[in-house]
Design a protein around this motif. Sequence first.
Motif, mmCIF file in Angstrom:
data_model
loop_
_atom_site.group_PDB
_atom_site.id
_atom_site.type_symbol
_atom_site.label_atom_id
_atom_site.label_comp_id
_atom_site.label_asym_id
_atom_site.label_seq_id
_atom_site.Cartn_x
_atom_site.Cartn_y
_atom_site.Cartn_z
ATOM 1 N N ASN A 189 -11.842 -42.147 13.568
ATOM 2 C CA ASN A 189 -10.892 -41.065 13.835
ATOM 3 C C ASN A 189 -11.352 -39.709 13.307
ATOM 4 N N PHE B 265 -13.410 -36.305 13.221
ATOM 5 C CA PHE B 265 -13.891 -35.510 14.360
ATOM 6 C C PHE B 265 -14.085 -34.051 13.992
ATOM 7 N N GLU C 269 -13.561 -30.613 16.358
ATOM 8 C CA GLU C 269 -13.041 -30.278 17.696
ATOM 9 C C GLU C 269 -12.961 -28.764 17.899
ATOM 10 N N HIS D 94 -11.832 -32.952 10.797
ATOM 11 C CA HIS D 94 -11.102 -34.033 10.126
ATOM 12 C C HIS D 94 -12.112 -35.001 9.515
ATOM 13 N N HIS E 56 -4.683 -34.980 3.260
ATOM 14 C CA HIS E 56 -3.535 -35.818 3.639
ATOM 15 C C HIS E 56 -3.602 -37.248 3.087
ATOM 16 N N PRO F 73 -3.582 -32.646 13.383
ATOM 17 C CA PRO F 73 -4.320 -33.100 14.565
ATOM 18 C C PRO F 73 -3.464 -34.044 15.424
ATOM 19 N N GLY F 74 -3.726 -34.065 16.702
ATOM 20 C CA GLY F 74 -2.940 -34.936 17.593
ATOM 21 C C GLY F 74 -3.811 -36.019 18.202
ATOM 22 N N ASP F 75 -4.553 -35.650 19.243
ATOM 23 C CA ASP F 75 -5.559 -36.551 19.795
ATOM 24 C C ASP F 75 -6.516 -35.711 20.618
ATOM 25 N N MET F 76 -7.592 -36.343 21.114
ATOM 26 C CA MET F 76 -8.647 -35.543 21.746
ATOM 27 C C MET F 76 -8.353 -35.193 23.207
ATOM 28 N N SER G 121 -2.988 -30.462 19.354
ATOM 29 C CA SER G 121 -2.915 -30.449 17.893
ATOM 30 C C SER G 121 -2.072 -29.235 17.530
ATOM 31 N N HIS H 67 1.104 -35.925 9.179
ATOM 32 C CA HIS H 67 -0.322 -35.570 9.102
ATOM 33 C C HIS H 67 -1.033 -35.687 10.442
ATOM 34 N N ALA I 276 -0.575 -37.574 14.786
ATOM 35 C CA ALA I 276 0.304 -38.220 15.758
ATOM 36 C C ALA I 276 0.619 -39.638 15.299
ATOM 37 N N GLY I 277 -0.376 -40.267 14.667
ATOM 38 C CA GLY I 277 -0.209 -41.661 14.238
ATOM 39 C C GLY I 277 -0.553 -42.600 15.380
ATOM 40 N N GLU J 297 -10.405 -44.536 20.261
ATOM 41 C CA GLU J 297 -9.797 -43.251 19.913
ATOM 42 C C GLU J 297 -9.200 -42.539 21.119
ATOM 43 N N TYR K 23 -2.830 -43.013 20.549
ATOM 44 C CA TYR K 23 -1.979 -42.280 19.599
ATOM 45 C C TYR K 23 -0.630 -41.956 20.225
ATOM 46 N N LYS L 184 -17.122 -37.021 17.900
ATOM 47 C CA LYS L 184 -16.469 -38.092 17.133
ATOM 48 C C LYS L 184 -17.542 -38.985 16.514
HETATM 49 N N1 LIG Z 1 -7.185 -33.426 17.841
HETATM 50 C C1 LIG Z 1 -7.577 -34.667 17.545
HETATM 51 N N2 LIG Z 1 -6.796 -35.452 16.755
HETATM 52 C C2 LIG Z 1 -7.228 -36.691 16.460
HETATM 53 C C3 LIG Z 1 -8.409 -37.210 16.955
HETATM 54 N N3 LIG Z 1 -8.569 -38.478 16.482
HETATM 55 C C4 LIG Z 1 -7.513 -38.718 15.696
HETATM 56 N N4 LIG Z 1 -6.680 -37.647 15.683
HETATM 57 C C5 LIG Z 1 -5.449 -37.475 14.906
HETATM 58 O O1 LIG Z 1 -5.769 -37.416 13.523
HETATM 59 C C6 LIG Z 1 -4.725 -38.061 12.802
HETATM 60 C C7 LIG Z 1 -5.177 -38.378 11.437
HETATM 61 O O2 LIG Z 1 -5.749 -39.644 11.325
HETATM 62 P P1 LIG Z 1 -5.875 -40.465 9.971
HETATM 63 O O3 LIG Z 1 -7.067 -41.292 10.130
HETATM 64 O O4 LIG Z 1 -6.037 -39.511 8.876
HETATM 65 O O5 LIG Z 1 -4.643 -41.288 9.812
HETATM 66 C C8 LIG Z 1 -4.344 -39.217 13.692
HETATM 67 O O6 LIG Z 1 -3.044 -39.689 13.425
HETATM 68 C C9 LIG Z 1 -4.433 -38.585 15.058
HETATM 69 O O7 LIG Z 1 -3.205 -38.051 15.429
HETATM 70 C C10 LIG Z 1 -9.209 -36.368 17.796
HETATM 71 O O8 LIG Z 1 -10.299 -36.745 18.262
HETATM 72 N N5 LIG Z 1 -8.751 -35.133 18.054
#
Ligand SMILES: Nc1nc2c(ncn2[C@@H]2O[C@H](COP(=O)(O)O)[C@@H](O)[C@H]2O)c(=O)[nH]1
Length: 486
Positions: A208, A210, A212, A240, A334, A383-386, A390, A409, A411-412, A451, A456, A485
Amino acid sequence: MKSGFTGPLESIGCCCHRIPKSYKTGMRVDGHIYANDKLLEAIRKDQAPDQVANVAMLPGIQVASIAMPDIHWGYGFCIGGVCATDPEEGGVISPGGVGYDINCGVRFIKTNLYLDDVKHHMKKLVKALFYTVPSGAGRTGRYKFDATETRRLMGEGPRFVIDRGLGVARDLDHTEANGRIDDADPHQVSDHAVKRGAEQCGTLGSGNHFLEVQVVDSVFDADVAKVFGLELNQICVMIHSGSRGLGYQVCDDSLAAFRNCSTKYGFELPDRQLACAPVDSPEGRKYIAAMRAAANYGFCNRQLLMQQAREVFAGVFGRSWEDLGMEQLYDVAHNIAKLEEHTVDGKKKKVWVHRKGATRAFPAGHPEVPEKYRTVGQPVIIPGDMGRASWVLVGSQGAMEKTFGTTCHGAGRAMSRTAALKDGAGRRIDRELEHKGVIAMASSRNGLAEEQPKAYKNVDDVVDVVHEADLSRRVARMRPLGVIKG
Ligand SMILES: Nc1nc2c(ncn2[C@@H]2O[C@H](COP(=O)(O)O)[C@@H](O)[C@H]2O)c(=O)[nH]1
Ligand SMILES: [Mn+2]
Ligand SMILES: [Mn+2]
C-alpha cells in the motif's frame, strides 16, 4: 476476511455508534465507532468492531475505545483505532496499538505546476519516478548509513539528512513534531533492527505504500486552502511510507519482550495480540524509547523520498525544485503513540494516545500546530486509492472533544488482499487505470491487483463521516494522475 460482526452498534448521534460496556465482560469503557449507514454495512463484514471491544479492556483506558470510519481488521487492534491510556491509572502501552510499521504516514508536497503543464509529460514523469525512487519489499536505496549514523539519524530525525544537503530547514517546520519525537533512545533499538534500516532509508516499501502525482480537482474551503497554498488544478505529490524493516523489527522485538507482561503485572487480555506493558515499567519504557527512535527514522525516510521526487521533477521539467515551488504542505504520522495533554471529565491530563491507522487532527490555536497554520488548524492528509481520490482536511475542535484530537487516515480496505488478488486475476489493472487517466507503475503485477481501487472503501464516504462528526473538515480533494507502488 474473518466472518462478520453481529454485536451491538447503537447510534448515539453525530455518526457515532456505541458498543456498550455490557457487550463483553472485562470492557472498562464503551466502544465508539464513527460511521454512516453505508459504511456500517462494510464495517460489519469483519471482526474489527470486536477488536474495538477488546481494546476497551486495556488497563488505564480513558473515555472509550474509538474507531474511525476507515476501520478494518488488524493485528490485535483494528486499523483505524484510537485508544488513550492514563499512566497514573496503571495505563499501558501496546505495540499492537501502533502497528508494525511504526510512523507509517503521509507527506504532501505542493508545486507551482498546473494540470496543463504536466498532462503531456505524465508517462515520462512516472517512469522517471519509478526508476529513481526504490520500491518493493526489502529494497535498499542509494543512501547508506552505518550503524552509528543510523542511530544518530534516529535521534535527530530529518535534521540529520537536511544537514547533509537533503532538504531544507523549513521542511521541518511542516512536519509533525518537527520530525523529531523527543526522548527517543536509539540505543534501545536492537542491532538487528538497525541493520535492517541502515540501507532502507529513502525507499518506499511494498503493497500500500506509494508515491502519487495528483491534481487538486475541488476546493471545499477557500479560506483554509489559501492558508495551505492550495488551488484548483494545482499539481501535488503525495508520499505514503513508514519506517521500513527497522520499525517492523522494533515492533517484533517488543512483542517478544511483552509476551509475559500480563502475568507479571497482573492483568488479563482477551487476545494475545494486544500484548502490552504498563507505561511505567522497564518493558514499557524500553518500547517507548525505541518506538520514538523508529518514528524519527520514519520521518527521515519520507524526507529522503521527497528529496528524490524533487530531483525527478527538476530533471523532467528542467527547473530546480525550488523554482517548481516544491514545498512541503505537511507530514503526518498515522501509526504512532504519543504522550499528549487532553481534557478528560473536565480535567487536563497527560495520556498515551495510540493512533493505529488514525491521524492527529489538532484544531486552530493548538500550540503543536505549525505557526503558519495555527489560525486554521493542522493539515490532515488522507490518501484514498490510486483510481478515485485523496483529500486534504483541516483539524477541528470536535476531534479534541471526542477522539483525543484524531481523525481517519485513509479509505480503509474493503477487500482482503487475497480477495482483491483473485478479483484482479487475468486483468491488466495498469491498463484499466490508464483508461481513467492514471499512469501506474508497480514492482509487481500482483501488487497492483491487491491495491486496485475497489479493494478500498470510497474515501469520499469516509471523509463525509469525519466532516459530519467534526473530527476534521474538508479543504481540498485531489484525483490521481500517476502513481508508483511497491
Ligand atoms: N491515493 C492513494 N491512496 C492509497 C493507495 N494505496 C493505498 N491508499 C490509501 O492509503 C491508506 C493508508 O493505508 P495504511 O496501510 O496506512 O492502512 C489506505 O487506507 C488507502 O485508503 C494509492 O495507491 N493511492
Ligand atoms: Mn500507512
Ligand atoms: Mn505502512
